[in-house]
Design an enzyme around this catalytic site. Structure first.
Site, PDB file in Angstrom:
ATOM      1  N   GLU A   1       0.942  -1.230   0.082  1.00 46.89           N
ATOM      2  CA  GLU A   1      -0.264   0.340  -0.084  1.00 46.89           C
ATOM      3  C   GLU A   1       0.310   1.191  -0.249  1.00 46.89           C
ATOM      4  O   GLU A   1       0.913   2.249  -0.830  1.00 46.89           O
ATOM      5  CB  GLU A   1      -0.997   0.169   1.626  1.00 46.89           C
ATOM      6  CG  GLU A   1      -2.028  -0.931   1.013  1.00 46.89           C
ATOM      7  CD  GLU A   1      -1.535  -2.510   1.565  1.00 46.89           C
ATOM      8  OE1 GLU A   1      -0.776  -2.720   1.866  1.00 46.89           O
ATOM      9  OE2 GLU A   1      -2.754  -3.296   1.238  1.00 46.89           O
TER      10      GLU A   1
ATOM     11  N   ALA B   1      -9.650   0.198   4.297  1.00 37.74           N
ATOM     12  CA  ALA B   1      -9.588   1.591   4.285  1.00 37.74           C
ATOM     13  C   ALA B   1      -8.506   0.983   5.565  1.00 37.74           C
ATOM     14  O   ALA B   1      -7.592   1.594   5.892  1.00 37.74           O
ATOM     15  CB  ALA B   1     -10.778   1.943   5.420  1.00 37.74           C
TER      16      ALA B   1
ATOM     17  N   HIS C   1     -11.294  -4.638   8.770  1.00 35.77           N
ATOM     18  CA  HIS C   1     -11.924  -4.223   7.246  1.00 35.77           C
ATOM     19  C   HIS C   1     -13.305  -2.827   7.495  1.00 35.77           C
ATOM     20  O   HIS C   1     -14.001  -3.183   6.517  1.00 35.77           O
ATOM     21  CB  HIS C   1     -12.923  -5.016   6.932  1.00 35.77           C
ATOM     22  CG  HIS C   1     -11.558  -6.527   6.357  1.00 35.77           C
ATOM     23  ND1 HIS C   1     -11.171  -7.110   6.864  1.00 35.77           N
ATOM     24  CD2 HIS C   1     -11.891  -6.606   4.765  1.00 35.77           C
ATOM     25  CE1 HIS C   1     -10.108  -7.525   6.449  1.00 35.77           C
ATOM     26  NE2 HIS C   1     -10.353  -7.600   4.708  1.00 35.77           N
TER      27      HIS C   1
HETATM   28  C1  LIG Z   1      -1.595  -4.734   3.988  1.00 37.52           C
HETATM   29  C2  LIG Z   1      -3.110  -5.179   3.514  1.00 37.52           C
HETATM   30  N1  LIG Z   1      -3.064  -5.548   2.490  1.00 37.52           N
HETATM   31  C3  LIG Z   1      -4.370  -5.445   2.298  1.00 37.52           C
HETATM   32  C4  LIG Z   1      -5.448  -7.231   2.153  1.00 37.52           C
HETATM   33  C5  LIG Z   1      -5.772  -7.783   1.804  1.00 37.52           C
HETATM   34  N2  LIG Z   1      -5.474  -8.999   1.450  1.00 37.52           N
HETATM   35  C6  LIG Z   1      -5.809  -9.654   2.406  1.00 37.52           C
HETATM   36  S1  LIG Z   1      -4.817 -11.440   2.158  1.00 37.52           S
HETATM   37  C7  LIG Z   1      -4.580 -10.791   0.348  1.00 37.52           C
HETATM   38  C8  LIG Z   1      -3.560 -11.563  -0.429  1.00 37.52           C
HETATM   39  C9  LIG Z   1      -2.235 -12.012   0.151  1.00 37.52           C
HETATM   40  O1  LIG Z   1      -2.012 -12.907  -0.609  1.00 37.52           O
HETATM   41  P1  LIG Z   1      -0.841 -13.920   0.169  1.00 37.52           P
HETATM   42  O2  LIG Z   1       0.654 -13.023   0.734  1.00 37.52           O
HETATM   43  O3  LIG Z   1       0.038 -14.600  -1.111  1.00 37.52           O
HETATM   44  O4  LIG Z   1      -1.229 -14.712   1.159  1.00 37.52           O
HETATM   45  P2  LIG Z   1      -2.218 -16.116   0.892  1.00 37.52           P
HETATM   46  O5  LIG Z   1      -3.427 -15.382   0.545  1.00 37.52           O
HETATM   47  O6  LIG Z   1      -2.184 -16.476  -0.475  1.00 37.52           O
HETATM   48  O7  LIG Z   1      -1.968 -16.850   2.181  1.00 37.52           O
HETATM   49  C10 LIG Z   1      -5.302  -9.536   0.492  1.00 37.52           C
HETATM   50  C11 LIG Z   1      -4.700  -9.010  -0.826  1.00 37.52           C
HETATM   51  C12 LIG Z   1      -4.222  -7.622   3.410  1.00 37.52           C
HETATM   52  N3  LIG Z   1      -5.281  -8.260   4.439  1.00 37.52           N
HETATM   53  N4  LIG Z   1      -3.259  -6.819   4.049  1.00 37.52           N
END
Ligand SMILES: Cc1ncc(C[n+]2csc(CCOP(=O)(O)OP(=O)(O)O)c2C)c(N)n1
Ligand SMILES: [Mg+2]
Lengths: 321, 357
Positions: free
Chosen positions: A59, A83, A128
Site C-alpha cells: 500500500e 481502509a 475491514h
Molecule cells: C496490508 C493488507 N493489504 C491488503 C489486504 C487484503 N488481502 C488479504 S489477503 C491478500 C492477499 C494475500 O496474499 P498472500 O500474501 O500470497 O497470502 P495468501 O492469501 O495467498 O495466503 C490481500 C490483498 C490485507 N489483508 N492486508
C-alpha cells in the site's frame, strides 16, 4: 439507469477514463478480478492493463507511486482494498500527499483520487470496518469525500477526478449494494465542499454522512421529527456555512457518525458551532458515534455502531433539554 | 577494473516426490515412524477442520474464512519442526499450524465465528494471534526474535507470510533487521502461487522468493511445500542453526482465497487439476503405505476420530456467549471514566436490546 453504488462508481470510472486519458487506476486485484467489491469490473477489458494496473501487494508503494505519477502529468486513481490497510500508506498521504502543493508553493500539485471502502455493519473480519475520515481530515491538504448514495457517489467522483488536489474518496461498504436509485447516464458533477440539505424542518438539525444517514432518516421518520437533515458529503473542507445556517434556524443540533465518538468529526462540528453560534442554541449539542474504542470483531460490531435506539435516545435528550 | 564480487545461489529441496518415493539420503534422521504418522494425521485433521469451517461459513455459522486447502504440508511440516519453546507468528491462513501446536479447535472456531475470545491462546501453544493486515506481523516477529537473544532463551521465532506478503515493505524491514542482528528468525514463505487474484508473477520479477533473503544477508532455501518431510527438514535445520533464515515453500492454494472469493474469475481449471496431482496429503499417504506405516483401515479410523473431535469443537464453540461489555473492558489496563460513562449509557438505556450479531 437504476444503479447501486458499485455500478454508479464503475460507470463514473469508465466515463472519467474515457474523458481523460491521463487517468489510470491502480491497486490490488482491480484488474481481471474487478476489485474485491467488483467496483472496477470490466474496466481492464476496456482500457487495458496499463490503465487498470494490478499492483504488487504494497500500500505504501501504491500511494507513493500514485504521488509520483501525479507529479509526472498523470492523474492516478489508486484503490486501497480496505481502509484498514491504507494505514500502511499513511506516511505517504500525511507526509507527502497532504503538503506537496504547499511546500512547493503550488508549483507542484497532486491530482489524484484515493478510493477505499470504509465503515462496517457487514460482518467483515478485523481491520475491514474502520471509519478513518477524521485522520485524513485532521492533517489539512487532503480533501475527504464520503457519499451516502449512488447518485452522489457518481457526481462526487467525477468532480474529484477533475480537481487538481489529492482527494480521499471513502466508499461505505455497507452502502455498496444496499439500494438502487436513478442515476443519470451522462456525466455530472456534485460540488465538493458543499453539504446536502436532504430534508428540511424547523425544530432541530441533524448532521451526518455515510452509513449513518440511513439510520438517521429512519429515526426521523419514525419519530416524525421536523428536522433539517444535513448530509455532509465532503468531510474536509467542511461546509461550515451550511451547518451554521441550519443551526441558527433550529437552535438544536445532533451530530451522528459511525466513527468513534472521541476526537472525531462530530467534535470538530460541535466546536465550530460553539465558536460561532452558541447563542443561537436552545440546548447543548448532542453527538452520537461508535464507542471510543478500536472497531471490534464482527460478532460484536452491532454493539459498537450507533443504532436507532441510541440515536433516538440522543434526540430525546436534545429535544427535552 | 571490473570484476565479479558477489554470486549467490538458491537450493531447492524435495525429499519425497509426488509418487511417495523418498530420497533416503536427504531423509531427516530424527523422524521416527510415530512422528511420520502424526504428521500425516495432523494434515488430515487440518483438512477436515478446514472443510468444516467452510461449510459452517456457508450456513452462516462462521464469518469470512480463509481456507488452507492444499497447504497442509507447509504448515504441518514447519509446525512439527518447532520445539515447544519456539514461538510461531501466523498470518491468517495457518490453521494447521495452530492445530499442530495444540491450539484447541473450539477456540479457533470462536475466532471464525467473529469474537475476540478466539484470540485467547493457551500459553503452551506458544504463538501469537491471527494477523490480518498482510506482512505487518513480520517486524513483530523480528522484535520477538531479538527478545529471545536478549533474554537468552535459545528459542527461535517462526513467522508465516504469503507470496503476496513478500511485496510489502514490512517483509524487507523484518528480514533486514534480522540480518543485521543475526536474530533467530525463520520466515516461512507460504508461496501458494496466488495473492487473491494476482499470480506470483505480478508480485515480483525475482526468480524465486527465497532469493529476497540474499539482499538481507541471511540464509535461504526453496523447498517443495507439498512435501511435508522437506518442509520439516529445512525448518528443523534452520532452527538448529540459530541463524536468520527464509524458507520459501512452493505450494498451491487449491481452494478459495476466502469465502468471499471466486477463483474461476482469474484462474483455469487445468492449473488446479495439475496441482491436485501434487496433493500433499496423498503424497505422504503413498509414502507411509510404502513403508507399511498406514493402511485403509487406519484411514477410516482416523477419519472417524477427527470428525468426532471437530464436531465436539463446533459444539463447544457454538455454546460461547458473547459479552458486549467485553469490548469496553479490555481497551486499557484500567477503565477510564469517560469510557465507563459510554458503557453505562449503553446499558442503562438498553441500546443493546434486540441487537443481533
Ligand atoms: C496490508 C493488507 N493489504 C491488503 C489486504 C487484503 N488481502 C488479504 S489477503 C491478500 C492477499 C494475500 O496474499 P498472500 O500474501 O500470497 O497470502 P495468501 O492469501 O495467498 O495466503 C490481500 C490483498 C490485507 N489483508 N492486508
Ligand atoms: Mg499467496
Amino acid at each position: 439507469m437504476m444503479a447501486n453504488m458499485v455500478t454508479a462508481i464503475n460507470n463514473a470510472l469508465e466515463q472519467i477514463m474515457t474523458e481523460n486519458e491521463k487517468i489510470v487506476l491502480l491497486g490490488e486485484d482491480i484488474g481481471i478480478d474487478g476489485g474485491v467489491f467488483r467496483v472496477t469490473e470490466g474496466l481492464i477489458n476496456k482500457f487495458g492493463e496499463r490503465r487498470v494496473i494490478d499492483t504488487p501487494l504494497a500500500e505504501s508503494g501504491i500511494i507513493g507511486a500514485s504521488i509520483g505519477m501525479a507529479l509526472s502529468g498523470m492523474h492516478p486513481i489508486p484503490e486501497i482494498q480496505f481502509a484498514g490497510f491504507m494505514f500502511l500508506g499513511f506516511g505517504q498521504l500525511i507526509n507527502h500527499a497532504s503538503r506537496f502543493r504547499s511546500r512547493t508553493r503550488s508549483t507542484m500539485s497532486l491530482p489524484m483520487v484515493v478510493r477505499t471502502p470504509v465503515s462496517g455493519g457487514v460482518r467483515t473480519l478485523e481491520h475491514h470496518s474502520d471509519s478513518p475520515e477524521a485522520y485524513y481530515s485532521h492533517i489539512g491538504g487532503l480533501i475527504v469525500v464520503e457519499p451516502s448514495n449512488p447518485y452522489d457517489a457518481k457526481g462526487l467522483l467525477i468532480k474529484a477526478s477533475r480537481m487538481n488536489d489529492p482527494v480521499i474518496f471513502l466508499e461505505p461498504t455497507k452502502l455498496y449494494r444496499l439500494f438502487k436509485q436513478e442515476v443519470p447516464e451522462e456525466m455530472y458533477e456534485i460540488p465538493i465542499g458543499k453539504a446536502n440539505l436532504i430534508r428540511e424542518g424547523e425544530d432541530l438539525t441533524i448532521i451526518t454522512y455515510g452509513t449513518m444517514l440511513h439510520e438517521v432518516t429512519s429515526v426521523v421518520k419514525k419519530k416524525n421529527l421536523n428536522a433539517d437533515v444535513i448530509d455532509l458529503r465532503t468531510i474536509n473542507p467542511i461546509d461550515e456555512a451550511a451547518i451554521l445556517k441550519s443551526v441558527r434556524k433550529t437552535g438544536r443540533v445532533a451530530i451522528v457518525h459511525e466513527a468513534s465518538l472521541s476526537f472525531g468529526v462530530g467534535a470538530e462540528i460541535a466546536a465550530r458551532i460553539a465558536d460561532k453560534a452558541i447563542f443561537d442554541l436552545k440546548a447543548p449539542i448532542v453527538r452520537v458515534g461508535s464507542a471510543s474504542l478500536p472497531y471490534p470483531f464482527p460478532g460484536y460490531e452491532n454493539y459498537h455502531i450507533p443504532n436507532e435506539a441510541k440515536i433516538s435516545k440522543a434526540i430525546d435528550r436534545l429535544m427535552t433539554s | 577494473m571490473k570484476t565479479e564480487i558477489f554470486v549467490s545461489k538458491i537450493n531447492f529441496l524435495r525429499v519425497v516426490d509426488e509418487n511417495g518415493n523418498a530420497d533416503e539420503s536427504l531423509f531427516p534422521k530424527d523422524l521416527d515412524s510415530g512422528t511420520l504418522v502424526r504428521m500425516y494425521r495432523l494434515m488430515l485433521l487440518s483438512r477436515e477442520f478446514d472443510a468444516k469451517v467452510l461449510s459452517l461459513q456457508r450456513q452462516g455459522r462462521a464469518v469470512t474464512y480463509a481456507p488452507l486447502l492444499g497447504e497442509e504440508a507447509t504448515q504441518i511440516g514447519s509446525a512439527l519442526a518447532m520445539r515447544p519453546s519456539d514461538i510461531f507468528v501466523p498470518s491468517f491462513r495457518q490453521h494447521g499450524v495452530f492445530i499442530a501446536r495444540g491450539m484447541p479447535m473450539d477456540i479457533m472456531l470462536v475466532y471464525w465465528r467473529g469474537y475476540e475470545e478466539g484470540n485467547i491462546i493457551p500459553k503452551e501453544v506458544n504463538g501469537t494471534p491471527i494477523i490480518v493486515p498482510v506482512s505487518t506481523q513480520l517486524p513483530h516477529a523480528a522484535g520477538m526474535a531479538f527478545a529471545q537473544l536478549y533474554n537468552k532463551t535459545g528459542a527461535s521465532v517462526l513467522v508465516y507470510v504469503g507470496d503476496g506478503g513478500t511485496s510489502e515493505g514490512d517483509f524487507y524491514e523484518a528480514i533486514n533487521f534480522a540480518g543485521v542482528w543475526r536474530l533467530p528468525l525463520i520466515v516461512i514463505i507460504e508461496n501458494n502461487q496466488w495473492a487473491i487474484s494476482e499470480p506470483r508473477s505480478r508480485q515480483t520479477a525475482s526468480q524465486t522468493l527465497a532469493q529476497k533473503a540474499v539482499a538481507a544477508g541471511i540464509d535461504s532455501i526453496q523447498v517443495d511445500g507439498n512435501d511435508v518431510i522437506a518442509v520439516y527438514s529445512a525448518t528443523r535445520d534452520a532452527i538448529l542453526s540459530g541463524k536468520p533464515t527464509v524458507i520459501e515453500c512452493i505450494t498451491y492454494r487449491m481452494g478459495l482465497h476466502t469465502t468471499s472469493d471466486d477463483p474461476t474469475k482469474y484462474r483455469t481449471d487445468s492449473e488446479l487439476e495439475a496441482w491436485k496431482q501434487k496433493d500433499p496429503i496423498s503424497r505422504m499417504k503413498k509414502y507411509l503405505e510404502s513403508k507399511n506405516l498406514w493402511n485403509e483401515e487406519m484411514e477410516k479410523k482416523a477419519a472417524a476420530e477427527d470428525a468426532a473431535l471437530i464436531d465436539n469443537a463446533v459444539e463447544t464453540a457454538e455454546k460461547f456467549k458473547p459479552n458486549p461489555r467485553s469490548i469496553y473492558e479490555h481497551v486499557y489496563s484500567y477503565m477510564p471514566e469517560t469510557l465507563k460513562e459510554e458503557l453505562d449509557e449503553a446499558e442503562a438505556n438498553n441500546f443493546w436490546q434486540g441487537v443481533t450479531e
